[in-house]
Design an enzyme around this catalytic site. Structure first.
Site, PDB file in Angstrom:
ATOM      1  N   ARG A   1      -5.082 -24.357   0.616  1.00  0.00           N
ATOM      2  CA  ARG A   1      -4.376 -24.097   1.949  1.00  0.00           C
ATOM      3  C   ARG A   1      -5.236 -25.251   2.955  1.00  0.00           C
ATOM      4  NH1 ARG A   1      -2.360 -17.899   2.886  1.00  0.00           N
ATOM      5  NH2 ARG A   1      -0.668 -18.146   1.507  1.00  0.00           N
TER       6      ARG A   1
ATOM      7  N   ASP B   1      -4.240 -15.706   7.223  1.00  0.00           N
ATOM      8  CA  ASP B   1      -3.019 -15.897   6.626  1.00  0.00           C
ATOM      9  C   ASP B   1      -2.058 -16.957   7.511  1.00  0.00           C
ATOM     10  OD1 ASP B   1      -3.219 -14.992   4.316  1.00  0.00           O
ATOM     11  OD2 ASP B   1      -2.373 -12.951   4.758  1.00  0.00           O
TER      12      ASP B   1
ATOM     13  N   GLY C   1      -1.743 -11.861  -5.143  1.00  0.00           N
ATOM     14  CA  GLY C   1      -3.122 -11.328  -5.208  1.00  0.00           C
ATOM     15  C   GLY C   1      -3.309 -10.042  -4.897  1.00  0.00           C
TER      16      GLY C   1
ATOM     17  N   ARG D   1       0.909  -1.291  -0.029  1.00  0.00           N
ATOM     18  CA  ARG D   1      -0.015  -0.042   0.014  1.00  0.00           C
ATOM     19  C   ARG D   1       0.720   1.315   0.006  1.00  0.00           C
ATOM     20  NH1 ARG D   1      -2.683  -4.034   1.802  1.00  0.00           N
ATOM     21  NH2 ARG D   1      -5.127  -4.023   2.198  1.00  0.00           N
TER      22      ARG D   1
HETATM   23  C1  S3P Z   1      -4.515  -8.735   2.275  1.00  0.00           C
HETATM   24  C2  S3P Z   1      -5.552  -9.385   2.422  1.00  0.00           C
HETATM   25  C3  S3P Z   1      -5.845 -10.631   2.770  1.00  0.00           C
HETATM   26  C4  S3P Z   1      -4.728 -11.774   2.814  1.00  0.00           C
HETATM   27  C5  S3P Z   1      -3.644 -11.295   2.016  1.00  0.00           C
HETATM   28  C6  S3P Z   1      -3.166  -9.886   1.813  1.00  0.00           C
HETATM   29  C7  S3P Z   1      -4.099  -7.460   1.880  1.00  0.00           C
HETATM   30  O1  S3P Z   1      -6.595 -11.447   1.226  1.00  0.00           O
HETATM   31  O2  S3P Z   1      -4.914 -12.843   3.036  1.00  0.00           O
HETATM   32  O3  S3P Z   1      -2.599 -12.236   2.070  1.00  0.00           O
HETATM   33  O4  S3P Z   1      -2.842  -7.113   2.019  1.00  0.00           O
HETATM   34  O5  S3P Z   1      -5.037  -6.948   1.590  1.00  0.00           O
HETATM   35  P1  S3P Z   1      -8.287 -11.061   1.303  1.00  0.00           P
HETATM   36  O6  S3P Z   1      -8.567  -9.703   1.608  1.00  0.00           O
HETATM   37  O7  S3P Z   1      -8.530 -11.403  -0.114  1.00  0.00           O
HETATM   38  O8  S3P Z   1      -8.812 -11.789   2.330  1.00  0.00           O
END
Ligand code: S3P
Length: 423
Positions: A341, A310, A91, A24
């Site tokens: 997982r 996580d 992701g 971020r």
């Molecule tokens: C994250 C949000 C989580 C987490 C990922 C990092 C983030 O996922 O599992 O490792 O930085 O916004 P989700 O928001 O899809 O649950």
């Protein structure tokens, strides 16, 4: 990578910077005016993917180890990328960046590795499309072709507590006409909201709803990134399981939307103390001290899940050694992380001699007090690899971790730090 049984763990460590905050910091720094300085930045593969994407859009980013300087291009200063933006395994990069791309006056293509191409993107495509973006994908999976449009704010009821979805919509909201609201069933990590405020945006939170009003420009700031509690979790687990251990983990982020693991470990009767609590750029941090403990099983579900999503593979390892049963519910999201997982964690525990089974939305683990070494499949998922390493520290015989280099996603020096605690 072979992990052997450890006699005891002792020492003081720092874990790398928080992954969510590092991503971020680069993203908001890139669309802010002026310079953003990040210290304690996570120099892991996922955050490097985010940096590379913004460099490709003309943002000047200098990096020296854990120090990153971003020369912001301003809200409207990103350039059309000359090639496909590669989110790698991340992701977070793909989903949150999609929100920013939705507000740009150009077309961009976002892609990722084989794992990321299998992860659901409909969850961001739907709300961003509702805001006015034009996003093409094949069946809701990457690659995504995003043509930014004239956006308008929406009031979105998110079906899942997902910080990636929430953040993607809020950042698109910076470019929209009118207010953008996101309501979640439970509050997910709120780093985006905190950081947007620190950069000067008009972002408010009330309960499970976050609200963004556009119109203000963002201004670069200095951010000291706290250690990642998701990385600290492996050392909390290792310190608890290995006998005669005491490990101090300095300056770990303990934002309440992330610290569910501390609550769960307390219920499991772990001896952990939280000291020197302080604030850094709107985020709470503290030193964590862990001592070997005899754990008991617990039940985990509901609003607690997004606060420790996580950490669940690691918690499952601890549950396998604890006394009694542990039940994890409401965690179906685990199936669509970097790997499935639920399947991999249950598979690992069974291979190591534990009694565990998968359920629709989680798993049940019967604590047995001991584990035996095995060859552990990770599907290149960093969190599975590090959880297996913790299990290996107390297993009889040797534990072999397949594709151990995947830890570079979030914790490049993980195995060295672990080795350094063996005295
Ligand atoms: C994250 C949000 C989580 C987490 C990922 C990092 C983030 O996922 O599992 O490792 O930085 O916004 P989700 O928001 O899809 O649950």
């Amino acid at each position: 990578m072979i992990i052997k049984k450890a006699e005891r763990l002792r020492g003081e460590i720092r874990v790398p910077g928080d992954k969510s905050i590092s991503h971020r910091g680069v993203m908001l720094g890139s669309i802010a005016e002026g310079t953003t300085l990040l210290t304690g930045f996570l120099n892991g593969a996922d955050c490097i993917s985010t940096m590379e994407c913004f460099r490709e859009m003309g943002v000047e980013i200098k990096q020296e180890g854990e120090e990153v300087q971003v020369r912001g291009a301003g809200l409207r200063g990103l350039r059309k990328p000359g090639r496909v933006l590669d989110a790698g395994n991340s992701g977070t990069t793909m989903r949150i960046l999609s929100g920013i791309l939705s507000g740009q006056p150009f077309e961009a293509v976002l892609d990722g590795d084989a794992s990321l191409r299998k992860r659901p993107m409909k969850r961001i495509i739907d709300p961003l499309t509702e805001m006015g973006a034009d996003i093409c994908s094949e069946g809701g999976f990457a690659p995504l072709r995003i043509r930014g449009g004239e956006l308008h704010g929406i009031a979105y009821e998110s079906p899942a507590a997902s910080a990636q979805v929430k953040s993607s919509i809020l950042l698109a909201g910076l470019y929209a006409e009118g207010e953008t609201r996101v309501k979640e069933p439970f509050l997910s990590r709120n780093h985006t909201e905190l950081m947007l405020r620190a950069f000067g945006a008009d972002c408010m939170s009330e309960g499970n709803t976050a609200c963004l009003r556009p119109g203000r420009s963002l201004h670069g700031i200095s951010i000291r990134v706290p250690g990642d509690i998701s990385s600290a979790a492996y050392f909390l687990g290792a310190g608890l399981l290995v006998p005669d251990s005491e490990v101090v983990i300095k300056e770990v982020g303990i934002n309440p939307t992330r610290s569910g693991i501390l609550d769960v470990l307390k219920r499991m009767k772990a001896e952990i103390s939280v000291e020197n609590t302080h604030e850094t750029a709107g985020e709470m941090a503290a030193d964590l001290i862990v001592r070997s403990s005899s754990l008991v099983g617990t039940k985990i579900g509901g609003e607690e899940i997004p606060r420790l999503i996580d950490e669940l593979p690691l918690i499952a390892v601890l549950a396998a050694v604890a006394e009694g049963q542990t039940v994890i519910r409401d965690a179906a999201e685990l199936k669509v992380k970097e790997s499935d997982r639920i399947a991999l964690t249950v598979g690992m525990l069974k291979d190591m001699g534990a009694v565990a089974y998968a359920t629709e939305d989680g798993m049940v683990i019967e604590g047995s007090g001991s584990l035996c070494g095995a060859r552990i499949r990770t599907d290149k998922d960093h969190r599975i690899a590090m959880s297996a390493a913790v299990a290996g520290l107390i297993a009889e015989g040797e534990t072999e971790i397949c594709d151990p280099e995947c830890v570079r996603i979030s914790y490049p020096g993980f195995f060295d730090t672990l080795e350094g605690l063996k005295h």
